[in-house]
Scaffold this motif. Structure first.
Motif, short mmCIF file in Angstrom:
data_model
loop_
_atom_site.label_atom_id
_atom_site.label_comp_id
_atom_site.label_asym_id
_atom_site.label_seq_id
_atom_site.Cartn_x
_atom_site.Cartn_y
_atom_site.Cartn_z
N MET A 1 0.65 -1.02 -0.04
CA MET A 1 0.08 0.27 -0.12
C MET A 1 0.88 1.45 0.31
O MET A 1 0.29 2.21 0.35
CB MET A 1 -0.76 0.22 1.39
N VAL A 2 2.25 1.27 0.26
CA VAL A 2 2.87 2.54 -0.10
C VAL A 2 2.70 3.10 1.27
O VAL A 2 2.52 4.78 0.70
CB VAL A 2 3.25 2.76 -1.29
N LYS A 3 2.99 2.73 2.27
CA LYS A 3 3.75 3.24 3.49
C LYS A 3 4.48 3.42 3.91
O LYS A 3 5.10 2.56 4.28
CB LYS A 3 1.72 2.72 4.28
N SER A 4 4.73 3.97 5.00
CA SER A 4 5.80 4.50 5.75
C SER A 4 6.10 3.60 6.69
O SER A 4 6.84 2.94 6.63
CB SER A 4 6.27 5.29 6.32
N HIS A 5 5.10 2.53 7.13
CA HIS A 5 5.30 1.79 8.41
C HIS A 5 5.41 0.51 8.19
O HIS A 5 6.08 -0.10 8.29
CB HIS A 5 3.55 1.41 9.02
N TYR A 6 5.87 0.77 6.66
CA TYR A 6 6.97 -0.74 6.05
C TYR A 6 8.28 -0.87 5.96
O TYR A 6 9.01 -1.53 6.27
CB TYR A 6 6.59 -1.37 4.74
N ILE B 1 18.42 -4.26 -4.72
CA ILE B 1 16.76 -3.78 -4.56
C ILE B 1 16.47 -3.94 -5.54
O ILE B 1 16.55 -3.04 -6.65
CB ILE B 1 16.86 -3.01 -3.37
N VAL B 2 15.07 -4.90 -6.10
CA VAL B 2 14.90 -4.57 -7.37
C VAL B 2 12.97 -4.29 -6.31
O VAL B 2 12.53 -5.07 -6.14
CB VAL B 2 14.58 -6.05 -8.09
N GLY B 3 12.92 -3.26 -7.21
CA GLY B 3 11.35 -2.69 -7.25
C GLY B 3 10.85 -2.53 -7.72
O GLY B 3 11.22 -1.42 -9.22
N TRP B 4 9.19 -2.84 -8.24
CA TRP B 4 8.52 -2.52 -9.56
C TRP B 4 7.25 -1.29 -9.23
O TRP B 4 7.08 -1.39 -8.05
CB TRP B 4 7.87 -3.31 -9.98
N SER B 5 7.29 -0.06 -9.79
CA SER B 5 6.36 0.54 -9.63
C SER B 5 6.72 0.94 -8.30
O SER B 5 8.04 1.98 -7.82
CB SER B 5 5.17 0.38 -9.20
N GLY B 6 5.04 1.34 -6.66
CA GLY B 6 6.00 1.70 -5.57
C GLY B 6 7.03 0.61 -4.74
O GLY B 6 7.44 2.03 -3.75
N GLY B 7 7.31 -0.20 -5.59
CA GLY B 7 8.30 -0.97 -5.10
C GLY B 7 9.62 -0.33 -5.00
O GLY B 7 10.24 -0.06 -4.10
N GLY B 8 10.09 0.44 -6.08
CA GLY B 8 11.37 0.98 -6.41
C GLY B 8 10.99 2.04 -5.36
O GLY B 8 12.55 3.07 -4.79
N PHE C 1 -9.56 6.00 -3.25
CA PHE C 1 -9.94 4.89 -2.32
C PHE C 1 -9.80 4.12 -1.36
O PHE C 1 -10.17 3.58 -0.64
CB PHE C 1 -11.09 4.33 -3.65
N PHE C 2 -8.33 3.65 -2.17
CA PHE C 2 -7.49 2.67 -1.68
C PHE C 2 -6.57 3.17 0.11
O PHE C 2 -6.68 1.94 0.42
CB PHE C 2 -6.60 1.82 -2.19
N ARG C 3 -6.20 4.92 -0.28
CA ARG C 3 -5.40 5.20 1.01
C ARG C 3 -6.49 5.79 1.97
O ARG C 3 -6.42 5.74 3.14
CB ARG C 3 -4.69 5.99 0.73
N GLY C 4 -8.04 5.91 1.80
CA GLY C 4 -9.23 5.78 2.86
C GLY C 4 -8.52 7.50 3.07
O GLY C 4 -9.02 7.84 4.01
N LYS C 5 -8.16 8.50 2.35
CA LYS C 5 -7.64 9.63 2.07
C LYS C 5 -7.25 10.27 0.85
O LYS C 5 -6.91 9.96 0.38
CB LYS C 5 -7.26 9.91 3.54
N ASP D 1 -3.20 14.22 2.24
CA ASP D 1 -1.90 14.14 3.08
C ASP D 1 -1.37 13.11 3.01
O ASP D 1 -0.91 12.46 4.16
CB ASP D 1 -3.53 13.42 3.99
N ARG D 2 -0.64 12.85 1.72
CA ARG D 2 0.62 12.21 1.96
C ARG D 2 1.66 12.34 2.78
O ARG D 2 1.49 13.15 3.80
CB ARG D 2 1.22 12.27 0.30
#
Length: 389
Positions: A200-205, A226-233, A273-277, A281-282
C-alpha cells in the motif's frame, strides 16, 4: 547531448560568473566546474568548454541567469537539472568559506532563486495521456503471453548466489514479481520475497523492510541488490538512501523516484479510495526521502507509454554520476512484471553493476533485439549510411 549543449554553455558561463562576482578567481571557478563535470557522461564535450572559458568584467549575471532558466523551460522538465543545482551549491559553498558576508548572501540568494525556478519547471510534467491509459489493457496480453515466451528467454547471466530483494508494485503482492524472481533464481541469484501482503506504499512498512534487509545482509555477509517495481521502487530508493552500506545497487521498474509530491496521475480516484484519504495528505517526510540520489549504482527501467505514472518521474539523473542508468522498454506499466525485456535488463543490470560494466557491454547476444537502445543505434547507423550514399 546536442539539444542540451546550449544549456551547458550558458550554465558554465553563469556559474563561473557567479563565482568571480563573489570573490573567487576565474581559475577557482573553473576548477570547481572541471571537478564536477569530470564524471559527467558527456565530459568530452563539456570539459573543453570550461577550459576555454573567459569571463568579461562587465558580464551580466542577470542575463545569464535568465538565459539558463529560459533554455531549461524550453527543454522542459528534467531530473538532470539536479546536476546543475549541485554545481551551483559547490560554487556557493566556496564563496561562503572565502567571501564576505554580503557576497555569501548574494550567492545564496541566486542559488535559492535558481532552485525555485527549476522546481517550477519540473512541476510541469503532465499526467500520462488518455491514450496511454487505454493501452494499459495490453497488460492482459503481456501476462498471458509470458507463459509461452518465458522458456525461450536466454539464461546466460550467472548470479553466483548474489542476494536480491524484490518489492512489488502498489496494490501488488509477491505474485506480481513471480516471473522476475523465477528468472533471476534460474540464473543463480538468491532471491527474497517482500512477504508483507499487498503493498500500500505506506511508511509503516519501512521498519520491517529494514529488518529484512539486515537479515539478508547478515546471512550472506555481502550487500543486497534491491529490485522494486512501481511503488516498490520507492522503498528500494529509501532503503538505499538509509543503508548504502548494506545495499549493493537498486533497480527500479516504472517507479516514480523523484518529484512524487507534485506527480500527476490519471488514477487519483482509485489511489485515494484505497488509501482512505486524499493524496494531499501524503506523508511528506516519507516522500522527501526519495529526493536524494543514493550513493549506490542506480538503474531505472521505464516505458514512455506508461499509462499510470508520468515516465519522466521514473528516470534518475544520469549526468549526476556515471553509475546511474535509465533504460527504456516497450510495454505497459501494469505488464512490466511479465515483460521479457524487463527480465533481461534486470538480470544484465544486476550482473553489469557488480562487475563495473555498462548494460550495453553486458549484452552482446541475440537478446539485444529486445532493447530499445539497440534499435535506436540501428536507426542512427542506417541514417548515417543513407546520407553517405
Amino acid at each position: 547531448m546536442n539539444d542540451k549543449l546550449p544549456l551547458y554553455k550558458t550554465f558554465i558561463k553563469f556559474a563561473a560568473t557567479l563565482g568571480t562576482l563573489n570573490g573567487l578567481s576565474i581559475s577557482e571557478s573553473k576548477k570547481v566546474l572541471l571537478n564536477n563535470f569530470e564524471i559527467h557522461p558527456n565530459n568530452e564535450q563539456i570539459l573543453p568548454l570550461i577550459e576555454k572559458l573567459e569571463i568579461e568584467q562587465d558580464e551580466d549575471i542577470r542575463f545569464l541567469f535568465n538565459e539558463c532558466i529560459r533554455i531549461c523551460d524550453e527543454l522542459g522538465p528534467s531530473r538532470e537539472y539536479i546536476t546543475l543545482l549541485v554545481i551551483l551549491e559547490g560554487i556557493t559553498s566556496i564563496v561562503s568559506e572565502n567571501g564576505t558576508l554580503k557576497q555569501n548572501e548574494i550567492a545564496n540568494s541566486v542559488l535559492q532563486k535558481f532552485k525555485d525556478e527549476i522546481t517550477l519547471i519540473n512541476q510541469k510534467i503532465p499526467k500520462p495521456p488518455l491514450f496511454n491509459m487505454l493501452l494499459e489493457t495490453r497488460s492482459l496480453i503481456e501476462w498471458t503471453s509470458i507463459y509461452c515466451i518465458y522458456p525461450f528467454i536466454p539464461k546466460r547471466i550467472k548470479g553466483e548466489g548474489r542476494p536480491v530483494l524484490l518489492i512489488p508494485p502498489y496494490l501488488g503482492d509477491d505474485y506480481s514479481t513471480s516471473f522476475v524472481r523465477k528468472y533471476l533464481t534460474s540464473l543463480g541469484f538468491k532471491t527474497y520475497k517482500w512477504e508483507m501482503g499487498f503493498n500500500m506504499v505506506k511508511s509503516h512498512y519501512i521498519p520491517r523492510l529494514e529488518e529484512k534487509l539486515d537479515d539478508i545482509y547478515q546471512a550472506h555477509g555481502e550487500k543486497v541488490s534491491i529490485v522494486g517495481w512501481s511503488g516498490g521502487g520507492i522503498f528500494a530508493k529509501i532503503m538505499a538512501n538509509r543503508h548504502p552500506n548494506q545495499v549493493e545497487q537498486i533497480i527500479t521498474i516504472a517507479s516514480p523516484v523523484w518529484g512524487v509530491m507534485e506527480m500527476k496521475t490519471p488514477v487519483y480516484g482509485i489511489l485515494e479510495f484505497f488509501r482512505g484519504k486524499s493524496l494531499k495528505d501524503r506523508n511528506k517526510r516519507f516522500l522527501e526521502e526519495l529526493e536524494p540520489i543514493p550513493d549506490v549504482p542506480v538503474t531505472c527501467i521505464y516505458t514512455k507509454t506508461d499509462g499510470l505514472v508520468p515516465w519522466k518521474h521514473c528516470m534518475e539523473a544520469e549526468s549526476y554520476r556515471n553509475n546511474i542508468r535509465n533504460i527504456e522498454v516497450f510495454g505497459s506499466h501494469s505488464g512490466l512484471g511479465a515483460n521479457a525485456s524487463v527480465l533481461l535488463i534486470t538480470a544484465n543490470a544486476l550482473s553489469a553493476n557488480i562487475q563495473g560494466q555498462t548494460i550495453q557491454e553486458a549484452t552482446n547476444n541475440i537478446e539485444r533485439v529486445l532493447y530499445p537502445f539497440y534499435w535506436k543505434n540501428k536507426k542512427r547507423r542506417f541514417s548515417f549510411k543513407k546520407k553517405k550514399i
